[in-house]
Motif scaffolding. Structure first.
Motif, mmCIF file in Angstrom:
data_model
loop_
_atom_site.group_PDB
_atom_site.id
_atom_site.type_symbol
_atom_site.label_atom_id
_atom_site.label_comp_id
_atom_site.label_asym_id
_atom_site.label_seq_id
_atom_site.Cartn_x
_atom_site.Cartn_y
_atom_site.Cartn_z
ATOM 1 N N ILE A 46 -59.323 33.817 39.714
ATOM 2 C CA ILE A 46 -58.558 35.047 39.485
ATOM 3 C C ILE A 46 -57.220 34.976 40.201
ATOM 4 O O ILE A 46 -56.189 35.345 39.658
ATOM 5 N N ALA A 47 -57.220 34.445 41.424
ATOM 6 C CA ALA A 47 -55.975 34.305 42.169
ATOM 7 C C ALA A 47 -55.031 33.353 41.459
ATOM 8 O O ALA A 47 -53.822 33.583 41.398
ATOM 9 N N SER A 48 -55.550 32.280 40.884
ATOM 10 C CA SER A 48 -54.713 31.342 40.139
ATOM 11 C C SER A 48 -54.088 32.017 38.927
ATOM 12 O O SER A 48 -52.912 31.811 38.629
ATOM 13 N N ALA A 49 -54.863 32.828 38.233
ATOM 14 C CA ALA A 49 -54.345 33.536 37.067
ATOM 15 C C ALA A 49 -53.263 34.524 37.483
ATOM 16 O O ALA A 49 -52.237 34.654 36.819
ATOM 17 N N ARG A 50 -53.478 35.207 38.596
ATOM 18 C CA ARG A 50 -52.465 36.146 39.093
ATOM 19 C C ARG A 50 -51.188 35.419 39.448
ATOM 20 O O ARG A 50 -50.095 35.892 39.166
ATOM 21 N N MET A 51 -51.294 34.271 40.108
ATOM 22 C CA MET A 51 -50.111 33.515 40.499
ATOM 23 C C MET A 51 -49.339 33.078 39.265
ATOM 24 O O MET A 51 -48.113 33.131 39.235
ATOM 25 N N SER A 52 -50.036 32.679 38.231
ATOM 26 C CA SER A 52 -49.391 32.276 36.987
ATOM 27 C C SER A 52 -48.620 33.443 36.387
ATOM 28 O O SER A 52 -47.484 33.292 35.939
ATOM 29 N N TYR A 53 -49.216 34.616 36.406
ATOM 30 C CA TYR A 53 -48.578 35.816 35.864
ATOM 31 C C TYR A 53 -47.329 36.172 36.667
ATOM 32 O O TYR A 53 -46.267 36.439 36.100
ATOM 33 N N VAL A 54 -47.446 36.143 37.991
ATOM 34 C CA VAL A 54 -46.314 36.463 38.856
ATOM 35 C C VAL A 54 -45.185 35.459 38.649
ATOM 36 O O VAL A 54 -44.013 35.829 38.569
ATOM 37 N N LEU A 55 -45.521 34.196 38.552
ATOM 38 C CA LEU A 55 -44.511 33.164 38.333
ATOM 39 C C LEU A 55 -43.810 33.368 36.993
ATOM 40 O O LEU A 55 -42.587 33.241 36.894
ATOM 41 N N THR A 56 -44.553 33.709 35.973
ATOM 42 C CA THR A 56 -43.964 33.969 34.659
ATOM 43 C C THR A 56 -42.961 35.111 34.745
ATOM 44 O O THR A 56 -41.864 35.036 34.188
ATOM 45 N N LEU A 57 -43.313 36.171 35.442
ATOM 46 C CA LEU A 57 -42.397 37.303 35.601
ATOM 47 C C LEU A 57 -41.154 36.899 36.390
ATOM 48 O O LEU A 57 -40.041 37.329 36.070
ATOM 49 N N ALA A 58 -41.315 36.085 37.409
ATOM 50 C CA ALA A 58 -40.185 35.663 38.229
ATOM 51 C C ALA A 58 -39.222 34.781 37.437
ATOM 52 O O ALA A 58 -38.005 34.886 37.593
ATOM 53 N N VAL A 59 -39.732 33.938 36.581
ATOM 54 C CA VAL A 59 -38.889 33.020 35.805
ATOM 55 C C VAL A 59 -38.052 33.778 34.781
ATOM 56 O O VAL A 59 -36.925 33.382 34.476
ATOM 57 N N ALA A 60 -38.552 34.872 34.272
ATOM 58 C CA ALA A 60 -37.826 35.635 33.256
ATOM 59 C C ALA A 60 -36.428 35.998 33.724
ATOM 60 O O ALA A 60 -35.469 35.932 32.958
ATOM 61 N N ARG A 61 -36.287 36.351 34.964
ATOM 62 C CA ARG A 61 -34.988 36.733 35.512
ATOM 63 C C ARG A 61 -33.977 35.592 35.396
ATOM 64 O O ARG A 61 -32.793 35.814 35.156
ATOM 65 N N PHE A 62 -34.429 34.364 35.584
ATOM 66 C CA PHE A 62 -33.534 33.210 35.510
ATOM 67 C C PHE A 62 -33.254 32.795 34.067
ATOM 68 O O PHE A 62 -32.207 32.236 33.759
ATOM 69 N N LEU A 63 -34.184 33.065 33.180
ATOM 70 C CA LEU A 63 -33.981 32.729 31.777
ATOM 71 C C LEU A 63 -32.998 33.676 31.097
ATOM 72 O O LEU A 63 -32.357 33.317 30.120
ATOM 73 N N TRP A 64 -32.883 34.878 31.625
ATOM 74 C CA TRP A 64 -32.009 35.898 31.051
ATOM 75 C C TRP A 64 -30.925 36.305 32.043
ATOM 76 O O TRP A 64 -30.701 37.477 32.290
ATOM 77 N N LYS A 65 -30.231 35.309 32.590
ATOM 78 C CA LYS A 65 -29.152 35.585 33.545
ATOM 79 C C LYS A 65 -28.149 36.542 32.915
ATOM 80 O O LYS A 65 -27.835 36.458 31.741
ATOM 81 N N GLY A 66 -27.651 37.446 33.718
ATOM 82 C CA GLY A 66 -26.678 38.410 33.228
ATOM 83 C C GLY A 66 -27.304 39.675 32.688
ATOM 84 O O GLY A 66 -26.610 40.663 32.465
ATOM 85 N N LYS A 67 -28.582 39.649 32.447
ATOM 86 C CA LYS A 67 -29.263 40.825 31.922
ATOM 87 C C LYS A 67 -29.932 41.648 33.032
ATOM 88 O O LYS A 67 -30.440 42.718 32.797
ATOM 89 N N TYR A 68 -29.956 41.078 34.246
ATOM 90 C CA TYR A 68 -30.558 41.757 35.382
ATOM 91 C C TYR A 68 -29.487 42.064 36.421
ATOM 92 O O TYR A 68 -28.519 41.341 36.556
ATOM 93 N N ARG A 69 -29.687 43.159 37.148
ATOM 94 C CA ARG A 69 -28.791 43.466 38.266
ATOM 95 C C ARG A 69 -29.018 42.454 39.358
ATOM 96 O O ARG A 69 -30.110 41.943 39.532
ATOM 97 N N LYS A 70 -27.980 42.173 40.107
ATOM 98 C CA LYS A 70 -28.113 41.198 41.199
ATOM 99 C C LYS A 70 -28.611 41.858 42.449
ATOM 100 O O LYS A 70 -28.549 42.962 42.709
#
Length: 70
Positions: A46-70
């Motif tokens: 379960i912890a591994s699955a959570r880490m995967s989910y958190v990492l996916t959310l964190a990467v989104a910010r870098f994939l969509w640069k300019g769409k998030y506040r700094k």
């Protein structure tokens, strides 16, 4: 990420995290297999699955640069 004392001591002494995890887990080449997080969460899928989910959310910010506040 909190590390077990034995791993943290090796890293603070200058070892790479992968080498320290190899010694800790008695697994060769941890960094190319499951990584430190995989070793530390091996007993808790379960912890591994959570880490995967958190990492996916964190990467989104870098994939969509300019769409998030700094």
């Amino acid at each position: 990420m909190l590390l077990p004392d034995a791993v943290a001591a090796r890293v603070q002494a200058g070892a790479e995290l992968g080498e320290a995890m190899d010694a800790f887990a008695n697994i060769r080449d941890v960094k190319r297999k499951m990584g430190a997080i995989g070793v530390l969460n091996a007993v808790c899928p379960i912890a591994s699955a959570r880490m995967s989910y958190v990492l996916t959310l964190a990467v989104a910010r870098f994939l969509w640069k300019g769409k998030y506040r700094k």
